[in-house]
Design a protein around this motif. Structure first.
Motif, PDB file in Angstrom:
ATOM      1  N   TYR A  87       0.816  -1.215   0.000  1.00 40.61           N
ATOM      2  CA  TYR A  87       0.000   0.000   0.000  1.00 40.61           C
ATOM      3  C   TYR A  87       0.850   1.267   0.000  1.00 40.61           C
ATOM      4  N   SER A  88       2.134   1.117  -0.205  1.00 41.59           N
ATOM      5  CA  SER A  88       3.031   2.268  -0.196  1.00 41.59           C
ATOM      6  C   SER A  88       2.967   3.033  -1.517  1.00 41.59           C
ATOM      7  N   TRP A  89       3.047   4.345  -1.418  1.00 36.47           N
ATOM      8  CA  TRP A  89       3.117   5.218  -2.591  1.00 36.47           C
ATOM      9  C   TRP A  89       4.414   6.006  -2.521  1.00 36.47           C
ATOM     10  N   LEU A  90       5.384   5.608  -3.323  1.00 36.22           N
ATOM     11  CA  LEU A  90       6.673   6.302  -3.371  1.00 36.22           C
ATOM     12  C   LEU A  90       7.264   6.506  -1.984  1.00 36.22           C
ATOM     13  N   THR A  91       7.427   5.398  -1.294  1.00 36.38           N
ATOM     14  CA  THR A  91       8.083   5.266   0.020  1.00 36.38           C
ATOM     15  C   THR A  91       7.229   5.751   1.193  1.00 36.38           C
ATOM     16  N   GLY A  92       5.926   5.826   1.017  1.00 35.38           N
ATOM     17  CA  GLY A  92       5.079   6.251   2.128  1.00 35.38           C
ATOM     18  C   GLY A  92       3.603   6.200   1.780  1.00 35.38           C
ATOM     19  N   TRP A  93       2.772   6.769   2.659  1.00 35.77           N
ATOM     20  CA  TRP A  93       1.326   6.796   2.420  1.00 35.77           C
ATOM     21  C   TRP A  93       0.973   7.832   1.359  1.00 35.77           C
ATOM     22  N   LYS A  94      -0.108   7.551   0.645  1.00 34.14           N
ATOM     23  CA  LYS A  94      -0.528   8.466  -0.416  1.00 34.14           C
ATOM     24  C   LYS A  94      -1.282   9.640   0.200  1.00 34.14           C
ATOM     25  N   PRO A  95      -0.891  10.875  -0.108  1.00 35.14           N
ATOM     26  CA  PRO A  95      -1.514  12.047   0.518  1.00 35.14           C
ATOM     27  C   PRO A  95      -3.030  12.112   0.377  1.00 35.14           C
ATOM     28  N   SER A  96      -3.561  11.758  -0.791  1.00 34.11           N
ATOM     29  CA  SER A  96      -5.006  11.844  -1.004  1.00 34.11           C
ATOM     30  C   SER A  96      -5.785  10.903  -0.088  1.00 34.11           C
ATOM     31  N   MET A  97      -5.093   9.919   0.498  1.00 36.00           N
ATOM     32  CA  MET A  97      -5.740   9.017   1.446  1.00 36.00           C
ATOM     33  C   MET A  97      -6.303   9.783   2.638  1.00 36.00           C
ATOM     34  N   LEU A  98      -5.637  10.871   3.031  1.00 36.08           N
ATOM     35  CA  LEU A  98      -6.074  11.639   4.189  1.00 36.08           C
ATOM     36  C   LEU A  98      -7.487  12.182   4.018  1.00 36.08           C
ATOM     37  N   PHE A  99      -7.824  12.564   2.791  1.00 40.97           N
ATOM     38  CA  PHE A  99      -9.137  13.152   2.551  1.00 40.97           C
ATOM     39  C   PHE A  99     -10.246  12.101   2.650  1.00 40.97           C
ATOM     40  N   LYS A 100      -9.933  10.877   2.240  1.00 46.51           N
ATOM     41  CA  LYS A 100     -10.900   9.791   2.391  1.00 46.51           C
ATOM     42  C   LYS A 100     -11.072   9.434   3.866  1.00 46.51           C
ATOM     43  N   LEU A 101      -9.967   9.436   4.606  1.00 45.57           N
ATOM     44  CA  LEU A 101     -10.041   9.155   6.034  1.00 45.57           C
ATOM     45  C   LEU A 101     -10.838  10.236   6.764  1.00 45.57           C
ATOM     46  N   MET A 102     -10.706  11.462   6.310  1.00 47.03           N
ATOM     47  CA  MET A 102     -11.444  12.546   6.946  1.00 47.03           C
ATOM     48  C   MET A 102     -12.949  12.353   6.785  1.00 47.03           C
ATOM     49  N   ARG A 103     -13.364  11.915   5.603  1.00 45.69           N
ATOM     50  CA  ARG A 103     -14.792  11.660   5.393  1.00 45.69           C
ATOM     51  C   ARG A 103     -15.277  10.511   6.278  1.00 45.69           C
ATOM     52  N   LYS A 104     -14.452   9.485   6.416  1.00 49.18           N
ATOM     53  CA  LYS A 104     -14.829   8.328   7.241  1.00 49.18           C
ATOM     54  C   LYS A 104     -14.840   8.681   8.728  1.00 49.18           C
ATOM     55  N   ALA A 105     -13.974   9.614   9.129  1.00 45.65           N
ATOM     56  CA  ALA A 105     -13.865   9.957  10.545  1.00 45.65           C
ATOM     57  C   ALA A 105     -15.080  10.710  11.062  1.00 45.65           C
TER      58      ALA A 105
END
Length: 239
Positions: A87-105
């Motif tokens: 699930y890594s994106w260029l050695t880390g988490w994908k930034p756009s993932m944060l926006f999906k997590l925000m909706r879920k939170a």
């Protein structure tokens, strides 16, 4: 065999994750106590948010220092499980993932203005993700350019006994240095987008919303690590 860089960073990473888990417990506790929080508690919330963001800054400071010595270690990290690496994106988490997590939170009391600014930030981050991806594609395509192909052929001839070994090895070393420098630039560019996305979102949220958001993102990161290590241990036991 692991390199010295991998060994040192693995030790740092394990300590860092323990610190993250400790802060995660505090984030969850405060987010669950939100109904009893009073206005004067905002200072406590902001202090905890600062501790979490400072911990992330420490991670990237250590990462960049280690990557300067061995950038390839971060494209296939031994300190992460295969699940995490998948699930890594260029050695880390994908930034756009944060926006999906925000909706879920389902953060409390997001205003229309906050929602509009969050969407504007999401579009900016997606554009920067695409720019980094194009640079990574350029690095990958460069491996097949004429000079690299000719160098590979020359190295093969030398290996078979035809040509000056020292001269060709020097050319290979120079070519590898260019490749590794390019990968390091891509990694840092991706990290900058990650940090920009995180800071940008936190700047738009209230202290309580920041705590709720960081609790949600930290939970995903820690659980993914736990699930990945659990599966790896099961596979080791089967073998």
């Amino acid at each position: 065999m692991t390199t010295q860089v991998e060994e040192r960073f693995t030790e740092f990473f394990e300590t860092w994750v323990c610190q993250l888990e400790q802060l995660q417990h505090q984030l969850l506790k405060l987010s669950q106590e939100k109904s009893t929080l009073q206005p004067h508690n905002e200072a406590e919330l902001q202090a905890l948010v600062s501790r979490v963001t400072n911990l992330h800054k420490e991670y990237y400071t250590a990462k960049w220092a280690a990557a300067h010595q061995d950038v390839l270690a971060f494209f296939c990290p031994v300190w992460s499980s295969p699940l995490e690496n998948a699930y890594s994106w260029l050695t880390g988490w994908k930034p756009s993932m944060l926006f999906k997590l925000m909706r879920k939170a389902r953060l409390q009391n997001l205003s229309e203005q906050q929602l509009r600014k969050i969407e504007e930030l999401r579009l900016k981050i997606r554009y920067e993700e695409e720019r980094v991806e194009r640079e990574m594609e350029r690095q990958q395509v460069a491996m097949a350019d004429r000079k690299m192909v000719e160098l590979a052929r020359l190295a093969t001839r030398v290996r078979n006994g035809g040509g000056a070994v020292v001269e060709v090895e020097g050319m290979v070393d120079m070519a590898m240095k260019v490749i590794l420098n390019g990968l390091e630039r891509v990694m840092k560019a991706a990290d900058c987008v990650r940090l920009k996305a995180l800071k940008g979102l936190l700047d738009l949220l209230s202290p309580l919303q920041c705590v709720e958001f960081l609790a949600a993102t930290g939970m995903v990161q820690i659980r993914l690590s736990q699930w990945g290590r659990k599966r790896s241990n099961v596979l080791i036991d089967l073998n």
